[in-house]
Design an enzyme around this catalytic site. Sequence first.
Site, PDB file in Angstrom:
ATOM      1  N   ASP A  87       0.855  -1.195   0.000  1.00 12.44           N
ATOM      2  CA  ASP A  87       0.000   0.000   0.000  1.00 12.44           C
ATOM      3  C   ASP A  87       0.896   1.252   0.000  1.00 12.44           C
ATOM      4  O   ASP A  87       1.810   1.368   0.822  1.00 12.44           O
ATOM      5  CB  ASP A  87      -0.861  -0.044   1.278  1.00 12.44           C
ATOM      6  CG  ASP A  87      -1.955   1.004   1.298  1.00 12.44           C
ATOM      7  OD1 ASP A  87      -2.416   1.401   0.203  1.00 12.44           O
ATOM      8  OD2 ASP A  87      -2.364   1.412   2.403  1.00 12.44           O
ATOM      9  N   SER A 221     -12.869   4.246   4.473  1.00  5.75           N
ATOM     10  CA  SER A 221     -13.507   3.788   5.717  1.00  5.75           C
ATOM     11  C   SER A 221     -14.771   4.596   5.972  1.00  5.75           C
ATOM     12  O   SER A 221     -14.834   5.789   5.654  1.00  5.75           O
ATOM     13  CB  SER A 221     -12.550   3.968   6.904  1.00  5.75           C
ATOM     14  OG  SER A 221     -11.629   2.895   6.955  1.00  5.75           O
TER      15      SER A 221
HETATM   16  P1  13P Z   1      -8.976   4.800   5.451  1.00  9.47           P
HETATM   17  O1  13P Z   1      -8.110   5.681   6.290  1.00  9.47           O
HETATM   18  O2  13P Z   1     -10.228   5.480   5.033  1.00  9.47           O
HETATM   19  O3  13P Z   1      -9.243   3.473   6.067  1.00  9.47           O
HETATM   20  O4  13P Z   1      -8.161   4.514   4.083  1.00  9.47           O
HETATM   21  C1  13P Z   1      -7.195   3.496   4.026  1.00  9.47           C
HETATM   22  C2  13P Z   1      -6.394   3.540   2.769  1.00  9.47           C
HETATM   23  O5  13P Z   1      -6.701   4.203   1.805  1.00  9.47           O
HETATM   24  C3  13P Z   1      -5.186   2.707   2.738  1.00  9.47           C
HETATM   25  O6  13P Z   1      -4.450   2.906   1.573  1.00  9.47           O
HETATM   26  O1  G3H Z   2      -3.287   4.998   3.584  1.00 11.55           O
HETATM   27  C1  G3H Z   2      -2.727   4.760   4.644  1.00 11.55           C
HETATM   28  C2  G3H Z   2      -3.036   3.545   5.412  1.00 11.55           C
HETATM   29  O2  G3H Z   2      -4.077   3.787   6.311  1.00 11.55           O
HETATM   30  C3  G3H Z   2      -1.805   3.020   6.060  1.00 11.55           C
HETATM   31  O3  G3H Z   2      -1.490   3.768   7.192  1.00 11.55           O
HETATM   32  O4  G3H Z   2       0.908   4.243   6.748  1.00 11.55           O
HETATM   33  O5  G3H Z   2      -0.071   4.489   9.056  1.00 11.55           O
HETATM   34  O6  G3H Z   2       0.284   2.230   8.062  1.00 11.55           O
HETATM   35  P1  G3H Z   2       0.002   3.687   7.806  1.00 11.55           P
HETATM   36 ZN    ZN Z   3      -4.550   4.897   0.803  1.00 10.38          ZN
END
Ligand code: 13P
Ligand code: G3H
Ligand code: ZN
Length: 316
Positions: A87, A221
């Site tokens: 991610d 979310s």
């Molecule tokens: P949220 O913060 O809305 O859960 O989004 C998560 C996300 O986009 C991770 O890449």
């Molecule tokens: O988009 C971000 C995700 O919620 C991941 O969050 O980088 O704090 O693990 P993080």
């Molecule tokens: Zn994201």
Amino acid sequence: MALVTSTEMFKKAYEGGYAIGAFNVNNMEIIQGITEAAIEERAPLILQVSSGARKYAKHVYLMKLIEAALLDAQDSGVDLPICVHLDHGDTFELCKSCIDGGFTSVMIDGSHFSFEENIKLTKQVVEYAHDHGVVVEGELGRLAGIEDAVNVSAKDASYTDPDQVQEFVAKTGVDSLAIAIGTSHGAYKFKPGQKPQLRFDILEEVSRRLPGFPIVLHGASSVIPEFVKMINDNGGKMPDAIGIPEDMLREAARSAVCKINIDSDLRLAMTGSIRQYFNEHPDHFDPRQYLKPARENIKRLVKHKLVNVLGCNGKA
Ligand code: 13P
Ligand code: G3H
Ligand code: ZN
């Protein structure tokens, strides 16, 4: 079944008018809660790892836990397709390290660069990934909110420009595209009193320009009020936490959006449960006692998402 890429999942999701849940994972209980929900609902799954998660838990621990999730599904008699995805990869080196380390999908997020630089970096990642049988998600447009240490303020956020998407996809060869239509990262997506709105017109225009192409929604979310209340009723302080209304997410899932990212809702479910447990049992100190209901709460949340929001239950 071994870990899979998202190619087949997205093809079926696009045709079937549903979306795959991409859930952020950081530890064993989160992975177990999500996987148990997906097994029970027979839902194809994307488990995604941020660079922060990788730093927190180490690549090898997360990888082995995800492999264990696959085996757990097999033991339960479900041939669950699981895609393991990076991610918000921000450098070629990070993407390469995840590809070399067994991920089946990576995101290269060049959305903070100029259009030309974003294309150059994304193309470099796509070439390496495709040579190794791995798929790539790119991003155009910029979401507000917090990712890792980067906090994008609302004034620096920008919607995706539909005029750019065809050139971006053609020049980079990406397999899916994250777009900005008004969602944002974190638990504070709209101001109190502000009417939540997403730019479905942009989504529609993007999908008209890229027929059949999978679109990704970050920051999706819904910041479920039940869990915010659980936190606030048990010593937490999260006033005005507001997410994306579920009917909007359902509408997105029926469209070209094939992947919906969820992290904050998992955090809220876990934290709410742990806060409540500590409040009710101030004398307990065995982590298994409070992590067990936290894992159960994650499972309950994910089942709800799979069935009532994403519509991907029964598709595995
Ligand atoms: P949220 O913060 O809305 O859960 O989004 C998560 C996300 O986009 C991770 O890449
Ligand atoms: O988009 C971000 C995700 O919620 C991941 O969050 O980088 O704090 O693990 P993080
Ligand atoms: Zn994201």
